[in-house]
Motif scaffolding. Structure first.
Motif, PDB file in Angstrom:
ATOM      1  N   PRO A 191       0.912  -1.200  -0.053  1.00  0.00           N
ATOM      2  CA  PRO A 191      -0.023  -0.097  -0.005  1.00  0.00           C
ATOM      3  C   PRO A 191       0.859   1.217   0.166  1.00  0.00           C
ATOM      4  O   PRO A 191       0.336   2.346  -0.395  1.00  0.00           O
ATOM      5  N   GLY A 192       2.190   1.105   0.523  1.00  0.00           N
ATOM      6  CA  GLY A 192       2.796   2.382   0.579  1.00  0.00           C
ATOM      7  C   GLY A 192       3.621   2.886  -0.671  1.00  0.00           C
ATOM      8  O   GLY A 192       4.102   3.697  -0.800  1.00  0.00           O
ATOM      9  N   ILE A 193       3.450   2.020  -1.873  1.00  0.00           N
ATOM     10  CA  ILE A 193       3.845   2.282  -2.803  1.00  0.00           C
ATOM     11  C   ILE A 193       3.208   2.669  -4.274  1.00  0.00           C
ATOM     12  O   ILE A 193       2.068   1.996  -4.321  1.00  0.00           O
ATOM     13  N   ARG A 194       3.355   3.779  -4.794  1.00  0.00           N
ATOM     14  CA  ARG A 194       2.402   4.428  -5.774  1.00  0.00           C
ATOM     15  C   ARG A 194       3.203   4.824  -6.938  1.00  0.00           C
ATOM     16  O   ARG A 194       4.385   5.104  -6.904  1.00  0.00           O
ATOM     17  N   TRP A 195       2.682   4.814  -7.824  1.00  0.00           N
ATOM     18  CA  TRP A 195       3.221   5.363  -9.392  1.00  0.00           C
ATOM     19  C   TRP A 195       2.144   6.231 -10.323  1.00  0.00           C
ATOM     20  O   TRP A 195       0.794   5.643 -10.229  1.00  0.00           O
ATOM     21  N   ASP A 241       6.417   6.712  -5.849  1.00  0.00           N
ATOM     22  CA  ASP A 241       6.747   6.857  -4.487  1.00  0.00           C
ATOM     23  C   ASP A 241       6.622   5.750  -3.484  1.00  0.00           C
ATOM     24  O   ASP A 241       6.178   4.673  -3.902  1.00  0.00           O
ATOM     25  N   LEU A 242       7.750   5.916  -2.678  1.00  0.00           N
ATOM     26  CA  LEU A 242       7.864   4.854  -1.696  1.00  0.00           C
ATOM     27  C   LEU A 242       7.635   5.089  -0.213  1.00  0.00           C
ATOM     28  O   LEU A 242       7.548   6.298   0.047  1.00  0.00           O
ATOM     29  N   PRO A 243       7.350   4.471   0.675  1.00  0.00           N
ATOM     30  CA  PRO A 243       7.078   4.595   1.996  1.00  0.00           C
ATOM     31  C   PRO A 243       8.292   5.024   2.830  1.00  0.00           C
ATOM     32  O   PRO A 243       8.173   5.304   3.879  1.00  0.00           O
ATOM     33  N   SER A 244       9.616   4.652   2.095  1.00  0.00           N
ATOM     34  CA  SER A 244      10.721   5.033   2.837  1.00  0.00           C
ATOM     35  C   SER A 244      11.780   6.070   2.104  1.00  0.00           C
ATOM     36  O   SER A 244      11.575   5.830   0.804  1.00  0.00           O
ATOM     37  N   PRO A 245      12.731   6.576   2.547  1.00  0.00           N
ATOM     38  CA  PRO A 245      13.513   7.319   1.897  1.00  0.00           C
ATOM     39  C   PRO A 245      14.445   6.591   0.759  1.00  0.00           C
ATOM     40  O   PRO A 245      14.854   5.583   1.008  1.00  0.00           O
ATOM     41  N   ASN A 296      11.574  10.536  -0.984  1.00  0.00           N
ATOM     42  CA  ASN A 296      10.980   9.330  -1.112  1.00  0.00           C
ATOM     43  C   ASN A 296      10.293   8.878  -2.532  1.00  0.00           C
ATOM     44  O   ASN A 296       9.532   8.077  -2.618  1.00  0.00           O
ATOM     45  N   ARG A 297      11.181   9.454  -3.583  1.00  0.00           N
ATOM     46  CA  ARG A 297      10.773   9.274  -5.052  1.00  0.00           C
ATOM     47  C   ARG A 297      11.917   8.581  -5.864  1.00  0.00           C
ATOM     48  O   ARG A 297      13.084   9.029  -5.479  1.00  0.00           O
ATOM     49  N   LEU A 298      11.608   7.723  -6.895  1.00  0.00           N
ATOM     50  CA  LEU A 298      12.507   7.316  -7.620  1.00  0.00           C
ATOM     51  C   LEU A 298      11.830   7.469  -9.169  1.00  0.00           C
ATOM     52  O   LEU A 298      10.650   7.364  -9.316  1.00  0.00           O
ATOM     53  N   ARG A 299      12.796   7.445 -10.254  1.00  0.00           N
ATOM     54  CA  ARG A 299      12.201   7.708 -11.429  1.00  0.00           C
ATOM     55  C   ARG A 299      12.676   6.016 -12.126  1.00  0.00           C
ATOM     56  O   ARG A 299      13.858   5.644 -12.200  1.00  0.00           O
TER      57      ARG A 299
END
Length: 443
Positions: free
Chosen positions: A346-350, A362-366, A397-400
């Motif tokens: 649930p903590g992961i969205r894109w 977006d991740l739930p952690s840095p 908290n984001r990656l590409r």
């Protein structure tokens, strides 16, 4: 002789300038990892590039235009004019395919889009006068160029429909009150890098109205517009620009091939009070004389020949490439849905862009350099931390994820590895390793 870093320009200590070199270094250390990091063209688009045929095609064009074969050949071997030798071909393609109406002398052919950004910023900004507004997150190339030139940059948050226009209007007012008005805005209206946002037609028109009202120029970067699915294309800002507020930058890195290092800028703004004065493009050409002298005529000939072989059309030149990127983007989003959707984490969205090279997650952690090292070494998958794309460091908290360089089979396996990594290693209680700035991939 040993130079101390403090004796050099301050920008050389900025992590943004070092970020471009990250990709080759990390990929060389983990050659077996599947990399979602590079925003580079797919290798298949580089197969069967017959550069000699394209050069011959361009020489035939020059001969048809009235030069002798020897004059045409010498044009490609000498320095050539600073503003370029394929200006008319590029101008006609932009008019035919995108509705951009500008004379050939308003166009300067550059060494990629990066040189175009540097030339435009150098011409527009006097010392300590005015600021450059950018979307937050923003492509590191424009931020790095601004810092090399000591130009102050102010971030404006980006929404799914592009830059937040209400926030931009407030930035204009507050900057003007501080005595440093917004001189220009850098924006990528179609599938921006790294956020993948796209401006609606209504937002494009509203932005131009705001630029006119608040008296700033818009620097438009159109690197990814060609990836829009058929039937949902939107006109570039420059095609809607009735007040000459837009300086339009383009590149052939994605629609042709990056090794040519050929880009262009359209700058039809008048410099002076009468119609007989110079154009901004003339000033850019003067700056270019002191930077790179000219763009390689031989490389321009290859690009000119490619356009001519495709009927002088950017759309036809990029059609097959666009299909590859649409296929890959659909594959990436669908595969993420299979491995990480339906509440599995649930903590992961894109986001789900309709074009471009990138998906933002977006991740739930840095997300930091240490976490990237774990992902590469233990799970065999690479991605790009987004922290340095943000001027206010709100992207911790984001990656590409970039899908442009991979095949569907690699995307499938890469997402499988990514999902295993995310399920095991992301923790909402994890803290950021602030001692080391995360690297950023180019493109």
């Amino acid at each position: 002789m040993r130079l101390h870093p403090s004796s050099l320009h301050d920008s050389l200590q900025d992590p943004v300038l070092g970020s471009i070199g990250f990709l080759n270094e990390v990929m060389s250390r983990y050659p077996e990892a599947i990399s979602f990091a590079p925003g580079a063209p797919h290798p298949d688009t580089l197969d069967d590039l017959d550069t000699e045929r394209y050069v011959d095609r361009f020489i035939d064009y020059l001969v048809d235009e009235g030069r002798s074969p020897e004059q045409a050949r010498r044009l490609l071997l000498e320095y050539g004019p600073s503003r370029g030798i394929i200006n008319g071909i590029v101008r006609d393609a932009l008019h035919r395919d995108h509705g951009i109406d500008a004379p050939p002398n308003a166009l300067v052919v550059t060494v990629g889009a990066q040189e175009a950004m540097l030339l435009v910023l150098r011409a527009l900004f006097r010392s300590a006068e005015g600021v450059l507004a950018v979307a937050n997150p923003c492509f590191v190339g424009i931020v790095g160029a601004a810092r090399l030139l000591d130009i102050d940059v102010v971030p404006v948050d980006e929404t799914e429909l592009g830059i937040d226009l209400d926030a931009l209007e407030e930035v204009c007012r507050s900057s003007r009150a501080k005595g440093q008005p917004v001189r220009a805005l850098y924006v990528a209206p179609d599938f921006s890098n790294p956020g993948a946002a796209r401006m609606s037609l209504a937002c494009r028109q509203r932005l131009l109205d705001l630029a006119d009202r608040e008296d700033f120029l818009v620097i438009e970067d159109n690197a990814y517009g060609f990836t829009a699915p058929a039937g949902v294309e939107l006109p570039p800002l420059k095609a809607l620009d009735t007040a000459r507020r837009v300086v339009h930058i383009g590149t052939f890195a994605k629609v042709a091939f990056p090794g040519a290092r050929v880009g262009y800028v359209i700058a039809d703004q008048q410099v002076g009070s009468s119609s007989g004065e110079r154009l901004l493009a003339d000033e850019l050409a003067a700056v270019k004389n002191m930077v790179t002298v000219n763009t390689s005529p031989l490389c321009q000939a290859v690009i000119g020949g490619m356009l001519l072989e495709h009927g002088g059309s950017l759309t036809e030149l990029s059609r097959c490439k666009s299909e590859i990127y649409q296929r890959n983007l659909t594959c990436l989003v669908d595969t993420l849905d299979r491995y990480l959707g339906e509440g599995l984490h649930p903590g992961i969205r894109w986001n789900r862009p309709r074009g471009g090279f990138f998906v933002r997650m977006d991740l739930p952690s840095p997300v930091d350099a240490a976490l990237l090292e774990v992902s590469a070494a233990q799970y065999g998958v690479l991605w790009t931390p987004m922290r340095q794309f943000y001027l206010d460091r709100t992207g911790d908290n984001r990656l590409r994820l970039s899908c442009s360089y991979l095949d569907p089979q690699q995307i499938e396996e890469g997402v499988r590895r990514l999902a295993a990594f995310l399920m095991e290693e992301t923790d909402p209680g994890r803290t950021v390793a602030v001692a080391a700035d995360p690297p950023v991939a180019p493109g």
